[in-house]
Design a protein around this motif. Structure first.
Motif, short mmCIF file in Angstrom:
data_model
loop_
_atom_site.label_atom_id
_atom_site.label_comp_id
_atom_site.label_asym_id
_atom_site.label_seq_id
_atom_site.Cartn_x
_atom_site.Cartn_y
_atom_site.Cartn_z
N HIS A 123 0.74 -1.07 -0.10
CA HIS A 123 -0.08 -0.23 -0.02
C HIS A 123 0.85 1.29 0.04
O HIS A 123 1.48 1.44 0.97
CB HIS A 123 -1.01 0.00 1.11
N HIS A 124 0.63 1.89 -0.87
CA HIS A 124 1.46 3.35 -1.26
C HIS A 124 0.57 4.41 -1.27
O HIS A 124 0.45 5.07 -2.56
CB HIS A 124 2.42 3.11 -2.30
N TRP A 125 -0.30 4.59 -0.24
CA TRP A 125 -1.17 5.94 -0.07
C TRP A 125 -2.60 5.98 -0.96
O TRP A 125 -3.51 6.42 -0.40
CB TRP A 125 -0.41 7.19 -0.62
N ASN B 222 3.59 1.94 2.85
CA ASN B 222 4.86 3.10 2.63
C ASN B 222 4.58 4.25 3.25
O ASN B 222 3.20 4.92 3.24
CB ASN B 222 4.77 3.45 0.96
N GLU B 223 5.49 4.89 3.97
CA GLU B 223 5.29 6.25 4.65
C GLU B 223 3.86 6.40 5.06
O GLU B 223 3.08 7.34 4.66
CB GLU B 223 5.86 7.30 3.54
N PRO B 224 3.47 5.82 6.06
CA PRO B 224 2.22 5.77 6.64
C PRO B 224 1.68 7.11 7.38
O PRO B 224 0.64 7.34 7.39
CB PRO B 224 2.16 4.70 7.72
N TYR C 231 14.83 8.11 3.23
CA TYR C 231 15.36 9.34 3.59
C TYR C 231 15.76 10.41 2.41
O TYR C 231 16.35 10.01 1.51
CB TYR C 231 16.70 9.03 4.40
N TYR C 232 15.48 11.79 2.78
CA TYR C 232 15.62 12.60 1.76
C TYR C 232 16.36 14.10 2.16
O TYR C 232 16.97 14.59 1.46
CB TYR C 232 14.17 13.04 1.31
N MET C 233 15.89 14.06 3.57
CA MET C 233 16.42 15.62 3.81
C MET C 233 16.45 15.66 5.41
O MET C 233 16.35 14.88 6.40
CB MET C 233 15.23 16.41 3.52
N GLU D 278 14.87 20.60 -5.66
CA GLU D 278 13.79 21.19 -6.43
C GLU D 278 12.35 21.29 -5.64
O GLU D 278 11.39 21.93 -5.83
CB GLU D 278 13.64 20.90 -7.60
N MET D 279 12.45 20.25 -4.63
CA MET D 279 11.23 20.07 -3.57
C MET D 279 11.35 21.24 -2.57
O MET D 279 10.45 21.30 -1.82
CB MET D 279 11.23 18.83 -3.16
N GLY D 280 12.34 21.84 -2.53
CA GLY D 280 12.74 22.78 -1.45
C GLY D 280 13.27 21.91 -0.02
O GLY D 280 13.22 22.28 1.01
N TRP D 281 13.70 20.67 -0.34
CA TRP D 281 14.30 20.03 0.81
C TRP D 281 15.62 20.05 0.90
O TRP D 281 16.69 20.20 -0.03
CB TRP D 281 14.01 18.57 0.43
N GLN D 282 16.01 20.37 2.21
CA GLN D 282 17.35 20.46 2.70
C GLN D 282 18.42 19.15 2.09
O GLN D 282 17.98 18.08 2.60
CB GLN D 282 17.57 20.56 4.09
N THR E 48 14.99 1.92 1.20
CA THR E 48 13.79 1.74 0.24
C THR E 48 13.66 2.94 -0.65
O THR E 48 12.78 3.01 -1.39
CB THR E 48 12.54 1.28 1.17
N GLU E 49 14.01 4.23 -0.09
CA GLU E 49 14.08 5.28 -0.93
C GLU E 49 15.25 6.37 -0.52
O GLU E 49 15.39 6.55 0.48
CB GLU E 49 12.69 6.03 -0.87
N ASN E 50 15.60 6.73 -1.67
CA ASN E 50 16.56 8.24 -1.27
C ASN E 50 16.94 8.71 -2.75
O ASN E 50 17.05 7.87 -3.71
CB ASN E 50 18.14 7.44 -0.78
N HIS F 248 17.05 3.28 -5.13
CA HIS F 248 17.07 4.98 -5.29
C HIS F 248 15.81 5.12 -6.04
O HIS F 248 14.84 4.59 -6.59
CB HIS F 248 18.12 5.15 -6.56
N TRP F 249 15.36 6.51 -5.26
CA TRP F 249 14.11 6.82 -5.76
C TRP F 249 14.27 7.78 -6.84
O TRP F 249 14.80 8.84 -6.48
CB TRP F 249 13.12 7.51 -4.65
N THR F 250 14.22 7.65 -8.14
CA THR F 250 13.34 6.44 -8.65
C THR F 250 14.07 6.24 -9.94
O THR F 250 15.01 6.58 -10.43
CB THR F 250 11.72 7.04 -8.72
N ARG G 151 11.30 16.15 -10.98
CA ARG G 151 12.08 14.75 -11.54
C ARG G 151 12.89 14.14 -10.82
O ARG G 151 14.06 14.74 -10.45
CB ARG G 151 12.59 15.38 -12.96
N PHE G 152 12.43 13.11 -10.41
CA PHE G 152 13.42 12.45 -9.37
C PHE G 152 14.25 11.23 -10.17
O PHE G 152 14.80 10.41 -9.48
CB PHE G 152 12.68 11.65 -8.20
N GLY G 153 14.03 10.90 -11.36
CA GLY G 153 14.48 9.63 -12.15
C GLY G 153 16.02 9.79 -12.53
O GLY G 153 16.43 10.88 -12.79
#
Ligand code: IFM
Length: 463
Positions: A118-120, A163-165, A291-293, A322-326, A350-352, A388-390, A404-406
């Motif tokens: 389940h991813h949201w 995912n990320e509940p 983990y992103y930021m 570009e998401m404004g994330w540190q 599972t994501e970065n 890697h995301w994604t 764009r995360f790809g």
């Protein structure tokens, strides 16, 4: 003077190298879902809709063989409940067999599989009945999980239950940013508890069915959470002291309460008062770290720009995506260490990844984060893989296709939806093939990326 070269940062044998995606973001045509309905109302920031997305539903053979050509050995992907049960109680057997073919193709390309249940995204019929607040939701979920495990469980090595509940809880019921776009703290608490129950149910069902993965192994079951490295904005002084409790509160609200609940089996504050949930305590064979930021807590009024950076202040000189994330690679090291101390279980990243319409920032981001994964492993964290995301640029929820995360470029307006590897794909390829990040790869793809950050002790030659 140029920085000294470093010895290769080697990863454990059998390490997972791959990419991660979610059904709704890549498959296309997830017609019977609540997100599809949300998009039709024109609520996505850039006006786009998921539409045919990356058409992964049909183009998976091409994507899997490209993954193989890049030397990747694993893949994280999700199944969409709304495809499998488009109307209440009506199961689309062809969707299940399509997922089976897709996973068989992944395996035939040498990819180990991490499957997100389940991813949201919810089936629209269920969302219309109240989503996770509806009394029948957990029964329907249990039946859904049983179906998926029965249909494809033998092709899966790792199950991510949810995912990320915290994203549906916080973005859906507090920030009103994702469907159902409500600001309703009591509903948020109810959904938090329902998701804990959903996780515990999925954990039990997968283990009860005991699907044997390829080679006779038993699948591991866990969840994937969005972890930020949360710390006070100021580096010292009274302000830092004043900000410390805010940082603790943010960490607790964004992932700590979930972790505590899974560890203790009781619904943790501030979302609950300790009610026990059967089967919840210890229900994680592994932890999936997204983990992103870094998130900096400051004494200031919160701003809601997008859910994960809501209210976060940015210390001067900090690079942003570009998401404004540190961008703060050592935060990944700290998060891995925290998860190790709390759970003492194997960890998969599972994501970065990084939203970057160019690709230069993504390469630096990737190299610098990999070095922190290596540092965490050297410090005793049992990290088993990096996803890697994604893979292809895809539908980034409320941010649409603009972000764009790809590592593979894909223009949603291209009639052919051509896939074109970016240089970051070759960086990941070189690391996966060598099972190491070496000075050559950094110099070629991301010069200088490691210089600002600490490495595992003793690794920098001449330091
Ligand atoms: O695209 C999302 C994904 O669905 C969940 N984790 C964060 C990613 C980037 O925002």
């Amino acid at each position: 003077m140029p920085p000294a070269p470093f010895r290769p940062l080697r990863f454990p044998s059998d390490f997972w190298w791959g990419t991660a995606s979610a059904g709704h973001q890549v498959e296309g045509g997830n017609l019977h879902s609540n997100w599809w309905a949300f998009e039709q109302q024109g609520l996505v920031n850039d006006g786009s809709r998921s539409g045919r997305a990356c058409d992964y539903w049909n183009r998976y053979p091409e994507d899997h063989s490209l993954m193989r050509a890049l030397g990747l050995n694993s893949l994280r992907l999700g199944v969409e409940w709304a495809r499998i049960e488009p109307a209440e109680g009506r199961v689309d057997a062809s969707a299940l067999s399509h997922y089976r073919s897709l996973l068989e193709d992944a395996r035939a390309n040498g990819l180990r599989v991490c499957l997100t249940l389940h991813h949201w995204v919810l089936p629209l019929w269920l969302a219309e009945r109240g989503g996770w607040e509806w009394g029948g939701a957990l029964g329907a979920w249990e039946a859904h999980v049983r179906r998926v495990v029965g249909a494809v469980g033998d092709l899966v090595d790792l199950f991510v239950t949810l995912n990320e509940p915290m994203v549906p809880v916080l973005a859906g019921y507090l920030a009103a940013y994702h469907p159902p776009c409500r600001r309703a703290p009591l509903a948020a608490a109810r959904v938090f508890e329902a998701l804990l129950r959903a996780h515990a149910i999925a954990y039990r069902v997968v283990h009860a069915e005991r699907p044997r993965g390829p080679g006779g192994t038993t699948a591991l079951v866990g969840f994937a959470s969005a972890y930020q490295h949360v710390e006070p904005y100021h580096e010292g002084g009274l302000l830092r002291l004043a900000e410390a409790p805010i940082a603790r509160l943010v960490a607790r609200g964004s992932f700590g309460a979930w972790d505590r609940s899974v560890l203790t089996g009781r619904v943790a504050a501030p979302f609950g008062l300790g009610r026990r949930i059967p089967g919840l305590a210890g229900s994680a064979d592994f932890v999936g770290v997204n983990y992103y930021m870094r998130w900096s807590a400051k004494l200031a009024l919160p701003r809601f720009s997008n859910v994960k950076s809501a209210g976060s202040a940015c210390p001067p000189g900090t690079e942003l995506t570009e998401m404004g994330w540190q961008v703060y690679p050592p935060g990944l090291f700290h998060v891995l260490d925290l998860v190790r101390r709390n759970f003492g279980k194997p960890i998969w990243i599972t994501e970065n990844g990084c939203a970057d319409s160019g690709d230069e920032k993504r390469r630096r981001y990737l190299a610098a984060h990999l070095a922190q994964v290596h540092r965490a492993i050297a410090a005793g964290c049992d990290v088993r893989g990096f996803l890697h995301w994604t893979f292809t640029d895809n539908f980034e929820w409320r941010e649409g296709f603009e972000k764009r995360f790809g590592i593979i470029a894909m223009d949603p307006n291209d009639p052919e939806l051509r896939r074109t590897p970016k240089q970051s794909a070759f960086l990941l390829r070189d690391v996966a093939r060598a099972n190491a990040l070496d000075a050559d790869a950094v110099a070629r793809h991301a010069p200088g990326a490691l210089d600002p950050w600490p490495l595992a002790p003793g690794l920098r030659i001449g330091a």
